[in-house]
Motif scaffolding. Structure first.
Motif, mmCIF file in Angstrom:
data_model
loop_
_atom_site.group_PDB
_atom_site.id
_atom_site.type_symbol
_atom_site.label_atom_id
_atom_site.label_comp_id
_atom_site.label_asym_id
_atom_site.label_seq_id
_atom_site.Cartn_x
_atom_site.Cartn_y
_atom_site.Cartn_z
ATOM 1 N N LEU A 186 43.707 52.372 45.990
ATOM 2 C CA LEU A 186 43.329 50.970 44.700
ATOM 3 C C LEU A 186 44.307 50.111 44.328
ATOM 4 C CD1 LEU A 186 42.430 51.745 41.422
ATOM 5 C CD2 LEU A 186 44.571 52.849 41.458
ATOM 6 N N ASP A 187 43.833 49.326 43.789
ATOM 7 C CA ASP A 187 43.843 47.664 43.770
ATOM 8 C C ASP A 187 44.204 47.577 42.655
ATOM 9 O OD1 ASP A 187 44.303 45.222 43.386
ATOM 10 O OD2 ASP A 187 42.926 44.135 44.704
ATOM 11 N N LEU A 188 45.681 47.757 42.535
ATOM 12 C CA LEU A 188 45.692 48.124 40.592
ATOM 13 C C LEU A 188 45.797 47.025 39.797
ATOM 14 C CD1 LEU A 188 48.948 50.017 40.175
ATOM 15 C CD2 LEU A 188 47.135 50.792 39.984
ATOM 16 N N GLY A 189 45.856 45.496 40.583
ATOM 17 C CA GLY A 189 45.204 44.374 39.423
ATOM 18 C C GLY A 189 43.776 44.503 39.565
ATOM 19 N N PHE A 190 43.337 43.880 40.176
ATOM 20 C CA PHE A 190 41.562 43.623 39.693
ATOM 21 C C PHE A 190 41.195 45.412 39.272
ATOM 22 C CE2 PHE A 190 37.391 44.974 41.464
ATOM 23 C CZ PHE A 190 36.822 43.502 41.009
ATOM 24 N N THR A 191 41.315 46.224 39.298
ATOM 25 C CA THR A 191 41.100 47.732 38.393
ATOM 26 C C THR A 191 41.421 47.058 36.940
ATOM 27 O OG1 THR A 191 40.619 49.044 40.296
ATOM 28 C CG2 THR A 191 40.870 49.651 38.480
ATOM 29 N N ALA A 192 42.657 47.030 36.305
ATOM 30 C CA ALA A 192 43.419 46.768 35.265
ATOM 31 C C ALA A 192 42.910 45.568 35.696
ATOM 32 C CB ALA A 192 44.596 46.642 35.248
ATOM 33 N N PHE A 193 42.269 44.216 35.564
ATOM 34 C CA PHE A 193 41.584 43.167 34.976
ATOM 35 C C PHE A 193 40.213 43.286 34.749
ATOM 36 C CE2 PHE A 193 39.048 39.367 35.132
ATOM 37 C CZ PHE A 193 39.629 37.870 34.876
ATOM 38 N N THR A 194 39.861 43.860 35.218
ATOM 39 C CA THR A 194 38.027 44.692 34.787
ATOM 40 C C THR A 194 38.038 45.420 34.225
ATOM 41 O OG1 THR A 194 38.070 45.924 36.892
ATOM 42 C CG2 THR A 194 37.408 44.307 37.524
ATOM 43 N N PHE A 195 38.716 46.424 34.252
ATOM 44 C CA PHE A 195 39.041 47.359 32.765
ATOM 45 C C PHE A 195 38.801 46.876 31.545
ATOM 46 C CE2 PHE A 195 39.511 52.129 33.653
ATOM 47 C CZ PHE A 195 38.389 51.918 35.546
ATOM 48 N N ALA A 196 40.016 46.173 32.062
ATOM 49 C CA ALA A 196 40.260 45.235 29.949
ATOM 50 C C ALA A 196 39.033 44.469 29.842
ATOM 51 C CB ALA A 196 41.536 44.036 30.567
ATOM 52 N N VAL A 197 38.717 43.917 30.757
ATOM 53 C CA VAL A 197 37.572 43.520 30.629
ATOM 54 C C VAL A 197 36.227 43.723 29.947
ATOM 55 C CG1 VAL A 197 35.218 41.479 31.003
ATOM 56 C CG2 VAL A 197 37.569 41.111 31.720
ATOM 57 N N LYS A 198 35.758 45.156 30.614
ATOM 58 C CA LYS A 198 34.858 46.297 30.267
ATOM 59 C C LYS A 198 34.969 47.034 29.624
ATOM 60 C CE LYS A 198 30.951 47.665 31.485
ATOM 61 N NZ LYS A 198 31.404 47.546 29.866
ATOM 62 N N PHE A 199 35.914 47.409 29.274
ATOM 63 C CA PHE A 199 36.607 48.625 27.575
ATOM 64 C C PHE A 199 37.283 48.190 27.169
ATOM 65 C CE2 PHE A 199 35.825 51.319 32.475
ATOM 66 C CZ PHE A 199 34.593 51.665 31.765
ATOM 67 N N ALA A 200 38.049 47.115 27.008
ATOM 68 C CA ALA A 200 38.118 46.515 26.154
ATOM 69 C C ALA A 200 37.645 45.304 25.020
ATOM 70 C CB ALA A 200 39.673 46.344 26.265
ATOM 71 N N VAL A 201 37.018 44.466 25.895
ATOM 72 C CA VAL A 201 36.677 43.366 25.384
ATOM 73 C C VAL A 201 35.240 43.433 24.590
ATOM 74 C CG1 VAL A 201 35.780 40.896 25.627
ATOM 75 C CG2 VAL A 201 37.465 41.463 26.890
ATOM 76 N N ARG A 228 42.724 33.799 44.932
ATOM 77 C CA ARG A 228 41.630 33.025 45.360
ATOM 78 C C ARG A 228 40.823 33.646 47.115
ATOM 79 N NH1 ARG A 228 41.024 28.569 41.849
ATOM 80 N NH2 ARG A 228 42.642 27.908 40.695
ATOM 81 N N ASP A 229 40.846 34.739 46.925
ATOM 82 C CA ASP A 229 40.263 35.316 48.462
ATOM 83 C C ASP A 229 38.924 35.705 48.463
ATOM 84 O OD1 ASP A 229 41.004 36.852 46.679
ATOM 85 O OD2 ASP A 229 41.984 38.674 47.953
ATOM 86 N N GLY A 230 38.821 35.544 46.978
ATOM 87 C CA GLY A 230 37.323 35.949 46.364
ATOM 88 C C GLY A 230 36.951 37.199 45.021
ATOM 89 N N ARG A 231 38.209 37.750 44.779
ATOM 90 C CA ARG A 231 38.081 38.517 44.043
ATOM 91 C C ARG A 231 37.917 38.162 42.933
ATOM 92 N NH1 ARG A 231 43.971 41.574 45.275
ATOM 93 N NH2 ARG A 231 44.221 40.043 46.425
ATOM 94 N N GLU A 232 38.407 36.587 43.007
ATOM 95 C CA GLU A 232 38.302 36.616 41.476
ATOM 96 C C GLU A 232 36.847 36.115 41.310
ATOM 97 O OE1 GLU A 232 37.624 32.944 44.229
ATOM 98 O OE2 GLU A 232 39.058 34.675 44.035
ATOM 99 N N ARG A 233 35.949 35.658 42.459
ATOM 100 C CA ARG A 233 34.264 35.479 41.732
ATOM 101 C C ARG A 233 33.935 37.171 41.065
ATOM 102 N NH1 ARG A 233 32.177 33.287 46.913
ATOM 103 N NH2 ARG A 233 33.894 33.515 47.999
ATOM 104 N N MET A 234 34.190 37.851 41.866
ATOM 105 C CA MET A 234 33.850 39.023 41.987
ATOM 106 C C MET A 234 34.188 39.798 40.153
ATOM 107 S SD MET A 234 32.026 40.301 44.517
ATOM 108 C CE MET A 234 31.607 41.671 43.609
ATOM 109 N N ALA A 235 34.986 39.403 39.928
ATOM 110 C CA ALA A 235 36.396 39.537 38.858
ATOM 111 C C ALA A 235 35.015 39.544 37.579
ATOM 112 C CB ALA A 235 37.436 39.792 38.877
ATOM 113 N N ALA A 236 34.247 38.389 37.586
ATOM 114 C CA ALA A 236 34.148 36.942 36.805
ATOM 115 C C ALA A 236 32.597 37.523 37.141
ATOM 116 C CB ALA A 236 33.866 36.014 37.409
ATOM 117 N N PHE A 237 32.168 38.030 38.267
ATOM 118 C CA PHE A 237 30.924 38.689 37.902
ATOM 119 C C PHE A 237 30.828 39.954 37.172
ATOM 120 C CE2 PHE A 237 27.658 41.840 40.097
ATOM 121 C CZ PHE A 237 26.358 40.922 39.768
ATOM 122 N N THR A 238 31.198 40.792 37.744
ATOM 123 C CA THR A 238 31.426 42.542 37.151
ATOM 124 C C THR A 238 32.025 41.770 35.840
ATOM 125 O OG1 THR A 238 31.512 44.004 38.113
ATOM 126 C CG2 THR A 238 33.313 43.020 37.786
ATOM 127 N N GLY A 239 32.849 41.321 35.042
ATOM 128 C CA GLY A 239 33.690 41.383 33.696
ATOM 129 C C GLY A 239 31.481 40.284 33.037
#
Length: 307
Positions: free
Chosen positions: A216-231, A90-101
């Protein structure tokens, strides 16, 4: 010993790796900044590539629909990603994750990769895909990452100011009307578009050179990787399978481009948005850098297994 992928494909990407290395060296040891090169690529070289792609493409059938389909898919993935990411941050990372996803480095990375692995026949397809992704970044994507700062009208205005948009319709209009582009003008376009690959890949290296500490932000990186390289690859492979079996919309080149573009790293503009809005820019840079390094290996592995 059997390698897990066709080494000839990886060898085709060696020049791109070298350009990334040159960009990294210039950024780390030469004090070169990526902002000016980025503006040159975005406002001059990229429109030249777009114009050349549209003016020389066989504009008919599914090719005309492709950018609209990509724009719709990017927007859909982003809108579905937003509430999921909102459960974690809830600190802005959710917006960045949605954008880059909803997007990827379809331009600076995707176009050179397609030209290296598929050849010049890929240009009409990759330009259409890249333009659809760019339209998303400058409209729905921009609004996603800065909802409190931009109105719908402001987002539309950003799209209208993008030079690639005008290169698109101008190239398409000349193509469809049968108007011949003057030889001198086309030679200038060829020179400019030829500079996009080296400049684009060096910009990737310059971005990597800006990373000074590994936070490294493991949670943010893992989330964006899952969308980008799996979905995204899963969506591309599902469409390729359906197209081969029933739809018969695109041929082999089109399928190759769609798979490659689904495997590109996170969009470099993610770091720009994170920096401008102070939404953990260091973590965004690490995620983008890690995805770039990962894609340099993962892309030829998957591509060789499918094609």
């Amino acid at each position: 010993m059997t390698l897990p992928f066709d080494t000839s494909l990886a060898m085709k990407l060696v020049p791109l790796y070298l350009l990334v290395g040159i960009g990294f060296a210039l950024g780390r040891f030469g004090g070169v900044k990526g902002q000016d090169l980025g503006r040159l690529a975005l406002f001059v070289l990229s429109p030249a590539v777009v114009f050349k792609g549209f003016v020389t493409a066989d504009l008919k059938g599914a090719l005309l629909v492709l950018p609209f389909a990509v724009f719709g898919l990017c927007s859909t993935v982003a809108l579905f990603t937003a509430p999921v990411a909102g459960r974690f941050w809830r600190d802005g990372r959710e917006r960045m994750a949605a954008f880059t996803g909803g997007t990827g480095n379809t331009g600076f990375f995707g176009i050179p990769a397609c030209l290296a692995l598929v050849g010049p026949d890929s240009l009409p397809y990759v330009v259409m895909v890249s333009f659809g992704a760019t339209a998303y970044e400058n409209s729905v994507g921009f609004y996603t990452v800065a909802r409190a700062e931009a109105s719908v009208g402001g987002a539309i205005l950003r799209v209208l100011k993008y030079p690639g948009l005008h290169a698109c319709w101008l190239g398409a209009a000349l193509n469809l009307s049968g108007t011949k582009v003057p030889v001198a003008a086309m030679q200038a376009v060829d020179l400019l578009s030829g500079g996009f690959v080296p400049v684009g890949m060096m910009i990737v290296g310059l971005g990597l050179a800006q990373v000074r500490s590994l936070r490294l932000d493991l949670g943010f990186t893992a989330f964006t990787f899952a969308v980008k390289f799996a979905v995204w690859p899963a969506l591309a492979l599902a469409f390729i399978w359906a197209d081969r079996a029933w739809l018969h919309v695109f041929g082999r080149v089109g399928h190759q481009v769609l798979l490659i573009e689904s495997l590109v790293p996170l969009a470099a503009v993610t770091v720009v948005h994170a920096t401008l809005r102070n939404i953990h820019p260091d973590r965004a840079a690490i995620a983008v850098a890690a995805s770039t390094l990962f894609a340099l290996v993962w892309l030829p592995v998957v591509f060789s297994r499918v094609f």
